[in-house]
Motif scaffolding. Structure first.
Motif, PDB file in Angstrom:
ATOM      1  N   ILE A 111      41.062  32.682  21.290  1.00 39.00           N
ATOM      2  CA  ILE A 111      41.841  31.881  22.239  1.00 39.00           C
ATOM      3  C   ILE A 111      42.616  32.795  23.190  1.00 39.00           C
ATOM      4  N   VAL A 112      43.271  33.811  22.645  1.00 39.29           N
ATOM      5  CA  VAL A 112      44.066  34.721  23.475  1.00 39.29           C
ATOM      6  C   VAL A 112      43.177  35.459  24.479  1.00 39.29           C
ATOM      7  N   LEU A 113      42.067  36.017  23.993  1.00 41.13           N
ATOM      8  CA  LEU A 113      41.164  36.740  24.898  1.00 41.13           C
ATOM      9  C   LEU A 113      40.591  35.822  25.974  1.00 41.13           C
ATOM     10  N   SER A 114      40.193  34.624  25.560  1.00 42.83           N
ATOM     11  CA  SER A 114      39.605  33.675  26.511  1.00 42.83           C
ATOM     12  C   SER A 114      40.629  33.199  27.524  1.00 42.83           C
ATOM     13  N   ALA A 115      41.865  32.977  27.089  1.00 45.32           N
ATOM     14  CA  ALA A 115      42.918  32.535  28.011  1.00 45.32           C
ATOM     15  C   ALA A 115      43.221  33.614  29.048  1.00 45.32           C
ATOM     16  N   ILE A 116      43.256  34.862  28.620  1.00 42.13           N
ATOM     17  CA  ILE A 116      43.497  35.960  29.566  1.00 42.13           C
ATOM     18  C   ILE A 116      42.356  36.053  30.570  1.00 42.13           C
ATOM     19  N   THR A 117      41.112  35.979  30.077  1.00 43.36           N
ATOM     20  CA  THR A 117      39.950  36.042  30.960  1.00 43.36           C
ATOM     21  C   THR A 117      39.927  34.856  31.913  1.00 43.36           C
ATOM     22  N   PHE A 118      40.223  33.658  31.382  1.00 42.76           N
ATOM     23  CA  PHE A 118      40.248  32.456  32.211  1.00 42.76           C
ATOM     24  C   PHE A 118      41.312  32.577  33.307  1.00 42.76           C
ATOM     25  N   GLY A 119      42.498  33.029  32.940  1.00 42.89           N
ATOM     26  CA  GLY A 119      43.575  33.185  33.916  1.00 42.89           C
ATOM     27  C   GLY A 119      43.223  34.194  34.996  1.00 42.89           C
ATOM     28  N   PHE A 120      42.689  35.335  34.582  1.00 37.10           N
ATOM     29  CA  PHE A 120      42.327  36.376  35.545  1.00 37.10           C
ATOM     30  C   PHE A 120      41.230  35.904  36.489  1.00 37.10           C
ATOM     31  N   THR A 121      40.168  35.320  35.930  1.00 36.06           N
ATOM     32  CA  THR A 121      39.053  34.920  36.791  1.00 36.06           C
ATOM     33  C   THR A 121      39.424  33.753  37.696  1.00 36.06           C
ATOM     34  N   SER A 122      40.315  32.862  37.241  1.00 42.68           N
ATOM     35  CA  SER A 122      40.715  31.762  38.118  1.00 42.68           C
ATOM     36  C   SER A 122      41.569  32.272  39.283  1.00 42.68           C
ATOM     37  N   MET A 123      42.279  33.376  39.089  1.00 44.94           N
ATOM     38  CA  MET A 123      43.036  33.971  40.200  1.00 44.94           C
ATOM     39  C   MET A 123      42.124  34.737  41.158  1.00 44.94           C
ATOM     40  N   VAL A 124      41.099  35.381  40.632  1.00 42.67           N
ATOM     41  CA  VAL A 124      40.253  36.254  41.444  1.00 42.67           C
ATOM     42  C   VAL A 124      39.151  35.485  42.174  1.00 42.67           C
ATOM     43  N   LEU A 125      38.674  34.378  41.600  1.00 43.99           N
ATOM     44  CA  LEU A 125      37.538  33.653  42.174  1.00 43.99           C
ATOM     45  C   LEU A 125      37.741  33.234  43.633  1.00 43.99           C
ATOM     46  N   PRO A 126      38.893  32.676  44.016  1.00 41.03           N
ATOM     47  CA  PRO A 126      39.052  32.340  45.450  1.00 41.03           C
ATOM     48  C   PRO A 126      38.972  33.567  46.362  1.00 41.03           C
ATOM     49  N   HIS A 127      39.465  34.694  45.895  1.00 44.45           N
ATOM     50  CA  HIS A 127      39.401  35.918  46.698  1.00 44.45           C
ATOM     51  C   HIS A 127      37.966  36.445  46.767  1.00 44.45           C
ATOM     52  N   ALA A 128      37.204  36.240  45.695  1.00 48.22           N
ATOM     53  CA  ALA A 128      35.790  36.633  45.715  1.00 48.22           C
ATOM     54  C   ALA A 128      35.035  35.804  46.749  1.00 48.22           C
ATOM     55  N   TRP A 129      35.394  34.531  46.848  1.00 48.21           N
ATOM     56  CA  TRP A 129      34.755  33.672  47.858  1.00 48.21           C
ATOM     57  C   TRP A 129      35.105  34.159  49.269  1.00 48.21           C
TER      58      TRP A 129
END
Length: 193
Positions: free
Chosen positions: A117-135
């Motif tokens: 849960i902890v690892l997935s939450a960190i990954t989810f948080g990071f990727t949700s912040m980065v995805l709009p910038h990747a677009w």
């Protein structure tokens, strides 16, 4: 002779990675993740085979032809980028990332679920912040073309969107798997279909 049953290579690999003991998500979402796993892996293998053939063509042209083929280096780079972008989410979902296992073996079932849960939450948080910038980054490529292949760079830059979108999806799946395992416990997980 020992009475211990012989492990298959898959079982041996699963025993090395402690997080694989957290049960997979079932239902339509779990089936969607498994289908997406297979599709992304096939595409990643196609990219790897294409990359290998392109490198062989490049080496052969340098050895046996009077001219070198200039586009092979660029195509190899693009195929490598897509191979990584296609495979990263599947690696996350199957818990095959490179990691240092200092304490994983000492964790009980709920501890492994909480760790996931902890690892997935960190990954989810990071990727949700980065995805709009990747677009936004991919949109830059709409006005550029590659030097030798002359393809629009938006297709190459789109690999970052693909990478972070699949990581976001699989982080959400792993987060759900961890939460369900934490709530249900080991006995319920052992009896799950």
């Amino acid at each position: 002779m020992s009475d211990r049953p012989t492990e298959t290579p898959t079982e041996r690999q699963d025993n090395l990675e402690i997080l694989t003991r957290v049960p997979r998500l079932g239902g339509p979402l779990g089936r969607l993740a498994e289908v997406l796993d297979r599709v992304l892996l096939v595409l990643a293998v196609v990219a790897l085979v294409g990359l290998s053939l392109t490198v062989l063509l490049q080496v052969a042209s340098r050895l046996f032809l009077p001219i070198t083929i200039s586009w092979t280096e660029e195509l190899t780079r693009h195929l490598f980028i897509y191979m990584v972008a296609l495979g990263a989410g599947v690696v996350l979902h199957r818990h095959r990332n490179v990691n240092v296992e200092l304490f994983h073996g000492r964790l009980g079932f709920r501890g492994r679920a909480f760790y996931l849960i902890v690892l997935s939450a960190i990954t989810f948080g990071f990727t949700s912040m980065v995805l709009p910038h990747a677009w936004q980054f991919a949109q830059i490529g709409a006005f550029q073309t590659s030097p030798t292949l002359r393809i629009p760079m938006i297709y190459v830059y789109y690999s970052s969107v693909l990478l972070f979108a699949t990581l976001l999806f699989y982080a959400a799946i792993c987060l759900l798997e961890g939460i369900i395992a934490l709530v249900r416990g080991e006995r319920a997980a052992a009896h799950a279909p």
